[in-house]
Design an enzyme around this catalytic site. Sequence first.
Site, PDB file in Angstrom:
ATOM      1  N   GLU A   1      -0.507  -5.283   5.900  1.00  0.00           N
ATOM      2  CA  GLU A   1       0.791  -5.322   5.218  1.00  0.00           C
ATOM      3  C   GLU A   1       1.702  -6.363   5.861  1.00  0.00           C
ATOM      4  O   GLU A   1       2.384  -7.122   5.164  1.00  0.00           O
ATOM      5  CB  GLU A   1       1.458  -3.949   5.279  1.00  0.00           C
ATOM      6  CG  GLU A   1       0.830  -2.917   4.366  1.00  0.00           C
ATOM      7  CD  GLU A   1       1.434  -1.534   4.530  1.00  0.00           C
ATOM      8  OE1 GLU A   1       1.315  -0.728   3.593  1.00  0.00           O
ATOM      9  OE2 GLU A   1       2.022  -1.254   5.599  1.00  0.00           O
TER      10      GLU A   1
ATOM     11  N   ASP B   1       6.355  -3.818  -1.373  1.00  0.00           N
ATOM     12  CA  ASP B   1       5.722  -2.814  -0.526  1.00  0.00           C
ATOM     13  C   ASP B   1       6.673  -1.646  -0.278  1.00  0.00           C
ATOM     14  O   ASP B   1       7.884  -1.776  -0.440  1.00  0.00           O
ATOM     15  CB  ASP B   1       5.303  -3.439   0.812  1.00  0.00           C
ATOM     16  CG  ASP B   1       4.098  -2.742   1.440  1.00  0.00           C
ATOM     17  OD1 ASP B   1       3.746  -1.625   0.994  1.00  0.00           O
ATOM     18  OD2 ASP B   1       3.513  -3.313   2.379  1.00  0.00           O
ATOM     19  N   GLY B   2       6.107  -0.525   0.115  1.00  0.00           N
ATOM     20  CA  GLY B   2       6.899   0.655   0.437  1.00  0.00           C
ATOM     21  C   GLY B   2       7.287   0.668   1.903  1.00  0.00           C
ATOM     22  O   GLY B   2       7.013  -0.270   2.650  1.00  0.00           O
ATOM     23  N   ALA B   3       7.915   1.746   2.323  1.00  0.00           N
ATOM     24  CA  ALA B   3       8.298   1.920   3.727  1.00  0.00           C
ATOM     25  C   ALA B   3       8.423   3.402   4.018  1.00  0.00           C
ATOM     26  O   ALA B   3       8.713   4.205   3.127  1.00  0.00           O
ATOM     27  CB  ALA B   3       9.614   1.213   4.036  1.00  0.00           C
TER      28      ALA B   3
ATOM     29  N   SER C   1       0.845  -1.192   0.000  1.00  0.00           N
ATOM     30  CA  SER C   1       0.000   0.000   0.000  1.00  0.00           C
ATOM     31  C   SER C   1       0.884   1.247   0.000  1.00  0.00           C
ATOM     32  O   SER C   1       2.053   1.194   0.361  1.00  0.00           O
ATOM     33  CB  SER C   1      -0.891   0.010   1.247  1.00  0.00           C
ATOM     34  OG  SER C   1      -1.635  -1.190   1.338  1.00  0.00           O
ATOM     35  N   GLY C   2       0.291   2.360  -0.410  1.00  0.00           N
ATOM     36  CA  GLY C   2       1.012   3.621  -0.382  1.00  0.00           C
ATOM     37  C   GLY C   2       1.311   4.165  -1.762  1.00  0.00           C
ATOM     38  O   GLY C   2       1.041   3.527  -2.786  1.00  0.00           O
TER      39      GLY C   2
ATOM     40  N   THR D   1       4.178   4.764  -3.407  1.00  0.00           N
ATOM     41  CA  THR D   1       5.186   4.130  -4.254  1.00  0.00           C
ATOM     42  C   THR D   1       4.642   2.878  -4.929  1.00  0.00           C
ATOM     43  O   THR D   1       5.008   2.553  -6.061  1.00  0.00           O
ATOM     44  CB  THR D   1       6.443   3.780  -3.424  1.00  0.00           C
ATOM     45  OG1 THR D   1       6.843   4.925  -2.671  1.00  0.00           O
ATOM     46  CG2 THR D   1       7.587   3.354  -4.320  1.00  0.00           C
TER      47      THR D   1
END
Length: 285
Positions: A158, A136-138, A80-81, A83
């Site tokens: 996540e 995934d992003g961070a 999610s997010g 990026t």
Amino acid sequence: MTNNLWTRPDVTNLNFLHVRMFSAGRIIAVAVSLRPALLCITGQTRHFITMSNTEAGKRAAAFAAIDENIKNNQKVGIGSGSTVVYAVQRLAERIKEEKLNIVCVPTSFQANQLIQEHKLNLGTLETCPKLDVAIDGADETDKNLTCIKGGGACLTQEKIVASCAKELVIIADDRKDSQVLGTTYKKGIPIEVIPMAYKPVQLKIQEMFGGEVILRMAQQKAGPVVTDNGNFVLDWKFSKPCEDWGECNTTIKMIPGVVETGLFINMAKIAYYGTAEGKVTKRSV
């Protein structure tokens, strides 16, 4: 007045281009194009604005990760997010161009919508409990690829999806690459909590670890942020980094009412960081 409009197929590192046409100092029109970029020319004036440095970095990292980690017949966790939007865009391109058979398992409502909007094959952990890879992003990573995640309040799902994958691949712009957590991301560590327990949990974390614990409030809704699971989010702004994030994480999760934390420890094996120039660096542990 005539407008000459032509494409720039060689511009591969841009996702969009805002083009302003001027006449005697007055804006006549604004054109926005998705890849390939557009350039508008009016008379002797050319003017365009590229995507921000941050977005260019996100896009570069996402594209590189998808190109290097996605193979045919995989089951893929979709994070999610902001990026991840670029990751799904590139994934959709590869599926169409290479006729790949990919099942995508979302980590949030947002990820679910992205998968459906791009007409990708939507799966669930019921049908795909074991995943090949999760992308995934961070919000920030440290030298050991310990991650702070949950800025978008999707941390629990996540982490569940990441735990089901053979490999968690992190994608981010290079601002997120730190040696020590808290260097660049100042909003704290997200902690998802049962609504009735937010106040006791808030006080206990402050008593045990210091710092400040804040109930995250919504921006376009009266009251707090509510997660996809119907819970609240606390943001722990720690005064100094923990010497052992694993022990810290376990202690917080043992507090009754805590659902999950945004600390991802010993989960990510590789991270891609994109720069404003479209270059990508990789770090693995």
